[in-house]
Design a protein around this motif. Structure first.
Motif, PDB file in Angstrom:
ATOM      1  N   SER A 124       0.846  -1.197   0.000  1.00  9.33           N
ATOM      2  CA  SER A 124       0.000   0.000   0.000  1.00  9.33           C
ATOM      3  C   SER A 124       0.879   1.243   0.000  1.00  9.33           C
ATOM      4  CB  SER A 124      -0.925   0.016   1.217  1.00  9.33           C
ATOM      5  OG  SER A 124      -0.175   0.224   2.403  1.00  9.33           O
ATOM      6  N   VAL A 125       0.284   2.350  -0.400  1.00  6.42           N
ATOM      7  CA  VAL A 125       1.005   3.623  -0.388  1.00  6.42           C
ATOM      8  C   VAL A 125       1.363   4.002   1.045  1.00  6.42           C
ATOM      9  CG1 VAL A 125       0.825   6.088  -0.913  1.00  6.42           C
ATOM     10  CG2 VAL A 125      -0.086   4.418  -2.510  1.00  6.42           C
ATOM     11  N   LYS A 126       0.478   3.688   1.969  1.00  2.94           N
ATOM     12  CA  LYS A 126       0.743   3.993   3.372  1.00  2.94           C
ATOM     13  C   LYS A 126       1.983   3.265   3.865  1.00  2.94           C
ATOM     14  CE  LYS A 126      -1.477   3.931   7.941  1.00  2.94           C
ATOM     15  NZ  LYS A 126      -2.717   3.578   8.693  1.00  2.94           N
ATOM     16  N   GLU A 127       2.100   1.985   3.521  1.00  3.65           N
ATOM     17  CA  GLU A 127       3.284   1.213   3.914  1.00  3.65           C
ATOM     18  C   GLU A 127       4.539   1.748   3.235  1.00  3.65           C
ATOM     19  OE1 GLU A 127       0.968  -3.066   4.632  1.00  3.65           O
ATOM     20  OE2 GLU A 127       2.280  -2.785   2.891  1.00  3.65           O
ATOM     21  N   LEU A 128       4.414   2.187   1.992  1.00  2.00           N
ATOM     22  CA  LEU A 128       5.551   2.755   1.276  1.00  2.00           C
ATOM     23  C   LEU A 128       6.037   4.026   1.955  1.00  2.00           C
ATOM     24  CD1 LEU A 128       7.339   2.616  -1.321  1.00  2.00           C
ATOM     25  CD2 LEU A 128       5.620   4.066  -2.423  1.00  2.00           C
ATOM     26  N   GLN A 178       5.757   4.794   5.047  1.00  4.36           N
ATOM     27  CA  GLN A 178       6.272   4.519   6.388  1.00  4.36           C
ATOM     28  C   GLN A 178       7.615   3.802   6.382  1.00  4.36           C
ATOM     29  OE1 GLN A 178       2.997   2.340   8.124  1.00  4.36           O
ATOM     30  NE2 GLN A 178       1.916   4.216   8.762  1.00  4.36           N
ATOM     31  N   MET A 179       8.138   3.467   5.236  1.00  2.87           N
ATOM     32  CA  MET A 179       9.439   2.794   5.164  1.00  2.87           C
ATOM     33  C   MET A 179      10.536   3.735   5.673  1.00  2.87           C
ATOM     34  SD  MET A 179       9.250   0.806   1.480  1.00  2.87           S
ATOM     35  CE  MET A 179      10.886   0.064   1.675  1.00  2.87           C
ATOM     36  N   VAL A 218      16.654  12.209   3.460  1.00  4.57           N
ATOM     37  CA  VAL A 218      17.145  13.277   2.594  1.00  4.57           C
ATOM     38  C   VAL A 218      18.301  12.768   1.736  1.00  4.57           C
ATOM     39  CG1 VAL A 218      18.242  15.554   2.556  1.00  4.57           C
ATOM     40  CG2 VAL A 218      16.437  15.067   4.222  1.00  4.57           C
ATOM     41  N   GLU A 219      19.177  11.945   2.374  1.00  3.23           N
ATOM     42  CA  GLU A 219      20.317  11.404   1.638  1.00  3.23           C
ATOM     43  C   GLU A 219      19.913  10.281   0.684  1.00  3.23           C
ATOM     44  OE1 GLU A 219      20.170  11.699   4.950  1.00  3.23           O
ATOM     45  OE2 GLU A 219      21.397  13.527   5.138  1.00  3.23           O
ATOM     46  N   ARG A 220      18.863   9.554   1.029  1.00  2.00           N
ATOM     47  CA  ARG A 220      18.417   8.441   0.183  1.00  2.00           C
ATOM     48  C   ARG A 220      16.905   8.538  -0.036  1.00  2.00           C
ATOM     49  NH1 ARG A 220      16.489   5.379  -2.908  1.00  2.00           N
ATOM     50  NH2 ARG A 220      16.969   3.151  -3.210  1.00  2.00           N
ATOM     51  N   PRO A 221      16.502   9.423  -0.935  1.00  2.00           N
ATOM     52  CA  PRO A 221      15.065   9.586  -1.188  1.00  2.00           C
ATOM     53  C   PRO A 221      14.525   8.480  -2.088  1.00  2.00           C
ATOM     54  CG  PRO A 221      16.314  11.053  -2.601  1.00  2.00           C
ATOM     55  CD  PRO A 221      17.319  10.363  -1.716  1.00  2.00           C
ATOM     56  N   LEU A 222      13.214   8.346  -2.091  1.00  2.00           N
ATOM     57  CA  LEU A 222      12.543   7.455  -3.036  1.00  2.00           C
ATOM     58  C   LEU A 222      12.671   8.056  -4.427  1.00  2.00           C
ATOM     59  CD1 LEU A 222      10.539   5.007  -3.529  1.00  2.00           C
ATOM     60  CD2 LEU A 222       8.696   6.704  -3.324  1.00  2.00           C
ATOM     61  N   ARG A 223      13.172   7.273  -5.362  1.00  2.00           N
ATOM     62  CA  ARG A 223      13.375   7.762  -6.732  1.00  2.00           C
ATOM     63  C   ARG A 223      12.213   7.284  -7.608  1.00  2.00           C
ATOM     64  NH1 ARG A 223      18.566   4.920  -8.301  1.00  2.00           N
ATOM     65  NH2 ARG A 223      17.411   3.288  -7.194  1.00  2.00           N
ATOM     66  N   VAL A 224      11.534   8.234  -8.224  1.00  2.00           N
ATOM     67  CA  VAL A 224      10.351   7.919  -9.033  1.00  2.00           C
ATOM     68  C   VAL A 224      10.563   8.417 -10.461  1.00  2.00           C
ATOM     69  CG1 VAL A 224       7.864   8.244  -9.297  1.00  2.00           C
ATOM     70  CG2 VAL A 224       8.866   8.106  -6.998  1.00  2.00           C
ATOM     71  N   LEU A 248       2.197  12.115  -4.334  1.00  2.00           N
ATOM     72  CA  LEU A 248       3.067  11.545  -3.298  1.00  2.00           C
ATOM     73  C   LEU A 248       3.173  12.471  -2.090  1.00  2.00           C
ATOM     74  CD1 LEU A 248       5.853   9.959  -5.513  1.00  2.00           C
ATOM     75  CD2 LEU A 248       4.011   8.809  -4.287  1.00  2.00           C
ATOM     76  N   LYS A 249       3.192  13.767  -2.325  1.00  2.00           N
ATOM     77  CA  LYS A 249       3.234  14.707  -1.205  1.00  2.00           C
ATOM     78  C   LYS A 249       1.958  14.609  -0.372  1.00  2.00           C
ATOM     79  CE  LYS A 249       3.917  19.595  -0.098  1.00  2.00           C
ATOM     80  NZ  LYS A 249       4.139  20.963  -0.646  1.00  2.00           N
ATOM     81  N   GLU A 250       0.821  14.506  -1.071  1.00  2.00           N
ATOM     82  CA  GLU A 250      -0.468  14.391  -0.366  1.00  2.00           C
ATOM     83  C   GLU A 250      -0.577  13.094   0.420  1.00  2.00           C
ATOM     84  OE1 GLU A 250      -3.257  14.799  -3.508  1.00  2.00           O
ATOM     85  OE2 GLU A 250      -3.192  17.002  -3.544  1.00  2.00           O
ATOM     86  N   ASN A 251       0.216  12.082   0.041  1.00  2.00           N
ATOM     87  CA  ASN A 251       0.176  10.795   0.732  1.00  2.00           C
ATOM     88  C   ASN A 251       1.341  10.592   1.696  1.00  2.00           C
ATOM     89  OD1 ASN A 251      -2.077   8.756  -0.373  1.00  2.00           O
ATOM     90  ND2 ASN A 251      -1.500  10.157  -2.016  1.00  2.00           N
ATOM     91  N   GLY A 252       1.962  11.676   2.089  1.00  2.00           N
ATOM     92  CA  GLY A 252       2.934  11.627   3.179  1.00  2.00           C
ATOM     93  C   GLY A 252       4.350  11.249   2.810  1.00  2.00           C
ATOM     94  N   LEU A 253       4.683  11.161   1.534  1.00  2.00           N
ATOM     95  CA  LEU A 253       6.062  10.857   1.138  1.00  2.00           C
ATOM     96  C   LEU A 253       6.825  12.172   0.978  1.00  2.00           C
ATOM     97  CD1 LEU A 253       4.476   8.226  -0.759  1.00  2.00           C
ATOM     98  CD2 LEU A 253       6.863   7.680  -0.296  1.00  2.00           C
ATOM     99  N   GLN A 254       7.718  12.447   1.915  1.00  2.00           N
ATOM    100  CA  GLN A 254       8.427  13.724   1.946  1.00  2.00           C
ATOM    101  C   GLN A 254       9.748  13.688   1.191  1.00  2.00           C
ATOM    102  OE1 GLN A 254       6.942  16.406   3.215  1.00  2.00           O
ATOM    103  NE2 GLN A 254       5.173  15.126   3.753  1.00  2.00           N
ATOM    104  N   HIS A 255      10.433  12.561   1.263  1.00  2.00           N
ATOM    105  CA  HIS A 255      11.760  12.461   0.657  1.00  2.00           C
ATOM    106  C   HIS A 255      11.657  11.706  -0.668  1.00  2.00           C
ATOM    107  CE1 HIS A 255      13.117  13.995   4.450  1.00  2.00           C
ATOM    108  NE2 HIS A 255      12.700  12.918   5.112  1.00  2.00           N
ATOM    109  N   VAL A 256      11.422  12.464  -1.724  1.00  2.00           N
ATOM    110  CA  VAL A 256      11.209  11.880  -3.049  1.00  2.00           C
ATOM    111  C   VAL A 256      11.940  12.724  -4.089  1.00  2.00           C
ATOM    112  CG1 VAL A 256       9.511  11.082  -4.732  1.00  2.00           C
ATOM    113  CG2 VAL A 256       8.893  11.188  -2.307  1.00  2.00           C
TER     114      VAL A 256
END
Length: 388
Positions: free
Chosen positions: A166-170, A172-173, A178-184, A196-204
């Motif tokens: 789920s996006v929620k689990e993603l 919460q990983m 900041v040094e290792r963001p999720l790369r999309v 992604l911002k609306e779903n709580g993913l800050q480091h992307v």
């Protein structure tokens, strides 16, 4: 130095001519900063001469979206006539004063915003990505029944994502920092970050790409992708999966317009109304069959009671029942009635069975082409959006 001063300085022959009493001279200046070509009359910009009277409809120029759009128009008796296949402009003979311009879908949205187009047909995904919620863009018809797909977030089935569903689990990983963001990887550089911002993913971080996004995670270029998905087969073949809450939007073909043009351009509302009515009537008829049958009965009331006792035989507003006249032994008799009803395709066989079970015979089935209402609901919705 003004444009005209520069022009006269560099063209002494013209400069001399301007010192004499000559009729006004017109020439056209095309500049990237001007939406429409500006006509200069003796040094003054004449904007009135550039106010076009033609209505402009933008259609996709290539691909499945383009062919599906042309098919829909043809089914609505609005065939696009293009005299030269290499030209980007065409016409629909059934609608006067309407120009058709073939453009890339994203350019259709951009040119609606700039005022170069008045109407357009694009996918909801393109409209949302390049329109970005602009208030001058208005959806005229939101379901043209082609181009179905979804804009979705997908991640690998393997590695650190194996148990992420789920996006929620993603979000919460703890891996994402900041040094290792999720790369999309995505071609949707507005909708992707917003979602992604609306779903709580800050480091992307995002990398842009137009095609073959499914290969990005396997190549180590990205951790996830945001892309259009139809059947999902390509994702599976590349060991990717969609996750719960990961659909950004469900998309299909839509008809859109410039709100400013609808309010100001003469004749646009009438043309929009006609196209909208044709679309609505045809699309509503796609899911319906006309069923005609004869039924023996003593009178209309008795026959109608039998028909309305069956749940699948109610039609749109109700069955149409009329007497059938025939000669028996030289005498005109009225012991049969003709029944006409509209039946949804999904319920066709069941409806025929019910009709025969109450005495129906000689059952005829034919597809419908159009169903015109007193007024299309979407037209009333459009007028409400425009405050009319």
């Amino acid at each position: 130095m003004s444009f005209m001063q520069t022009f006269l300085h560099q063209c002494p022959l013209v400069s001399g001519a301007f010192n004499q009493s000559l009729p006004p001279v017109k020439f056209t200046v095309k500049c990237c900063s001007v939406t429409f070509p500006a006509t200069v009359v003796n040094g003054c910009v004449d904007r009135k001469s550039n106010e076009r009277s033609e209505i402009r409809l933008g259609l996709p120029s290539k691909g499945r979206m383009a062919s599906d759009t042309l098919d829909l128009l043809k089914d609505c008796q609005l065939s696009v006539r293009q005299t030269n296949p290499r030209q980007y402009v065409a016409e629909i003979p059934q609608i006067a004063n309407l120009e058709v311009w073939f453009q890339r879908p994203k350019d259709i949205v951009r040119k609606l915003l700039s005022g170069d187009l008045d109407l357009g047909i694009v996918g909801l995904d393109t409209f949302s990505e390049y329109g970005q919620g602009n208030e001058d863009l208005i959806i005229v018809h939101d379901a043209l029944a082609f181009g179905d797909c979804r804009l979705s977030l997908a991640i690998p089935k393997y590695g650190v994502f194996e148990n992420i569903n789920s996006v929620k689990e993603l979000a919460q990983m703890p891996l994402w920092t900041v040094e290792r963001p999720l790369r999309v990887a995505t071609g949707f550089t507005y909708l992707g970050p917003k979602f992604l911002k609306e779903n709580g993913l800050q480091h992307v971080t995002f990398s842009t790409a137009d095609g073959a996004l499914e290969a990005a995670p396997a190549m180590g270029i990205a951790d996830a992708i945001v892309d259009l998905v139809s059947s999902g087969t390509t994702l599976k073949e590349n060991n990717l999966k969609e996750i719960e809450g990961g659909v950004l939007l469900e998309s299909q073909g839509i008809m859109v317009a410039s709100k400013k043009s609808l309010m100001q351009r003469k004749g646009l509302l009438d043309i929009t109304h006609e196209i909208l009515e044709r679309f609505e009537a045809h699309l509503k008829a796609l899911d319906q069959f006309t069923v005609v049958a004869n039924m023996r009965g003593t009178n209309i009331d008795e026959v109608s009671e039998r028909i309305l006792s069956q749940p699948s035989l109610s039609g749109l507003q109700g069955p149409t029942i009329s007497p059938v006249f025939r000669k028996v032994d030289g005498v005109v008799t009225q012991d049969y009635y003709a029944i006409v009803i509209c039946v949804p395709k999904k319920k066709l066989y069941k409806s025929v069975q019910q009709l025969r079970s109450i005495g129906g015979s000689g059952v005829l089935v034919s597809p419908l082409t159009y169903i015109f209402n007193e007024e299309t609901p979407r037209w009333n919705e459009l007028l409400s959006k425009l405050g009319l």
